[in-house]
Design a protein around this motif. Structure first.
Motif, PDB file in Angstrom:
ATOM      1  N   ASN A  53      38.918  45.349  45.705  1.00  0.00           N
ATOM      2  CA  ASN A  53      37.760  45.452  44.819  1.00  0.00           C
ATOM      3  C   ASN A  53      36.732  44.341  44.998  1.00  0.00           C
ATOM      4  O   ASN A  53      36.196  43.818  44.038  1.00  0.00           O
ATOM      5  N   THR A  54      36.463  43.984  46.262  1.00  0.00           N
ATOM      6  CA  THR A  54      35.349  43.074  46.529  1.00  0.00           C
ATOM      7  C   THR A  54      34.752  43.417  47.887  1.00  0.00           C
ATOM      8  O   THR A  54      35.460  43.941  48.762  1.00  0.00           O
ATOM      9  N   ILE A  55      33.465  43.121  48.054  1.00  0.00           N
ATOM     10  CA  ILE A  55      32.830  43.324  49.357  1.00  0.00           C
ATOM     11  C   ILE A  55      32.394  41.996  49.955  1.00  0.00           C
ATOM     12  O   ILE A  55      31.660  41.963  50.934  1.00  0.00           O
ATOM     13  N   ASN A  97      34.928  47.501  51.303  1.00  0.00           N
ATOM     14  CA  ASN A  97      35.706  47.384  50.065  1.00  0.00           C
ATOM     15  C   ASN A  97      37.171  47.738  50.372  1.00  0.00           C
ATOM     16  O   ASN A  97      37.449  48.785  50.935  1.00  0.00           O
TER      17      ASN A  97
END
Ligand SMILES: *[C@@H]1O[C@H](CO)[C@@H](O)[C@H](O)[C@H]1NC(C)=O
Ligand SMILES: *[C@@H]1O[C@H](CO)[C@@H](O)[C@H](O)[C@H]1NC(C)=O
Length: 344
Positions: free
Chosen positions: A140-142, A113
């Motif tokens: 804010n993303t994986i 992240n």
């Protein structure tokens, strides 16, 4: 692995009947070698016919971006993308500009992240090195997966594009990245883009995967695959990258998806036919009504053997289809990713 593989073979034979000769001419035009078994993750054919081949998994801290010269059949490094160990999406903006999305891989094929980014590159025809024009963080993303650049709302058809849509497979959502404002945001989410709680593996949490765009009047169709749900579908999206219609499912995978049996990325023709990569060994054509034909796979005798097909893209002519593979063979050996060209 064997029983899962047998399932895949069963699926293809029930779909296609006895083995038959290939329907189209397919040629392996490039492959990495077992001594450097790069896992190709995606591809994009440039106007000069060279092919950008983003790949997954590397030592870091930066990842080399490979480009394949079809004439010489060789790969070279055209850029080094900072702070990345995996490259996933690739799209053309116009004006010799391209975007490659990357991240730093953590556990379970996920990005750490905060490590995701979209790199804007300039690659002039025939140039041996790219210029990195910008690196836009995507917080804010994986996961960042399939990528499309939305055609501009006004101006000529080849006007430079600024809005990207990126599949976030783990988030079951599509993110919007704006290359002018250098910001990213949620474009939309939908239950039909999400995972499948009935599958307790990493495929179960891999929802929307491949993306592709087809113009539809002032809007467009965004075509997608969902690996966890085993679906291929579309929804209407406007030129700002916002959802303006319901998600429609066009076709389903033949047997329940699993680790060795899932849809990956796809190409779409101007007529609305899809070419969908089907892990671990098939390429299918899906007509507008959802009817499936196997183009390459174990049921096609004498065709090219696909080792883990991950992505398909059209070339500079609508008759040229290119497929990229991760390069893993049926016994799990990394032999090197392939690029296969098919005249359709
Ligand atoms: C691609 O390879 C051919 C044959 O070796 C060579 O003539 C050509 O210059 C190469 N193209 C680029 C852009 O490097
Ligand atoms: C990423 O980290 C941010 C900030 O700590 C947090 O709010 C968010 O939930 C995380 N997102 C994911 C997908 O893990």
């Amino acid at each position: 692995m064997n029983s899962l593989l047998a399932l895949g073979l069963l699926a293809s034979s029930s779909l296609a009947g006895p083995p038959r000769p290939p329907r189209f001419t397919a040629t392996e035009i490039f492959s990495f070698t077992p001594s450097n078994p790069i896992f190709i993750e995606n591809l994009l054919v440039l106007p000069d016919n060279r092919i950008l081949v983003p790949h997954f998994g590397g030592p870091g801290p930066d990842s080399p971006l490979y480009i394949v010269n079809q004439t010489s059949g060789t790969a070279s490094i055209i850029a080094t993308l900072p702070d990345s160990t995996a490259q996933t999406g690739v799209a053309a903006l116009g004006n010799n500009k391209y975007v490659v999305t990357t991240g730093v891989v953590g556990a379970n094929f996920e990005f750490i992240n905060g490590s995701a980014a979209a790199h804007v590159l300039s690659i002039l025809p025939g140039a041996s090195t790219a210029t990195i024009l910008d690196t836009i963080p995507v917080p804010n993303t994986i996961n960042l997966n399939g990528l499309v650049a939305v055609p501009a709302a006004s101006g000529p058809p080849n006007a430079e594009r600024h809005i990207l849509l990126s599949a976030d497979s783990r988030g079951g959502r599509v993110l919007k990245i704006n290359t002018v404002t250098r910001t990213s945001s949620l474009a939309f989410t939908d239950p039909l883009l999400g995972g499948n709680p009935n599958i307790p593996t990493s495929i179960g949490i891999t929802g929307v995967n491949g993306l592709n765009w087809r113009d539809r009047g002032k809007d467009g169709w965004l075509y997608f695959t969902n690996s966890a749900q085993g679906t291929y579908g579309r929804l209407k999206v406007n030129r700002q990258g916002d959802k303006v219609g319901n998600v429609e499912i066009i076709s389903n995978i033949a047997t329940p998806p699993g680790q060795e049996n899932f849809f990956d990325d796809l190409a779409i023709t101007k007529r609305g036919e899809a070419y969908v990569t089907w892990q671990t060994d098939k390429l299918i054509k899906v007509d507008r009504n959802g009817g499936q034909t196997i183009i390459l796979g174990p049921s096609v005798v004498g065709g090219v053997v696909l080792r883990y097909p991950v992505a398909a893209k059209l070339g500079n002519s609508e008759r040229e289809l290119y497929v990229a593979t991760g390069g893993i063979d049926s016994t799990g050996n990394p032999l090197g990713g392939q690029i296969v060209k098919i005249i359709i």
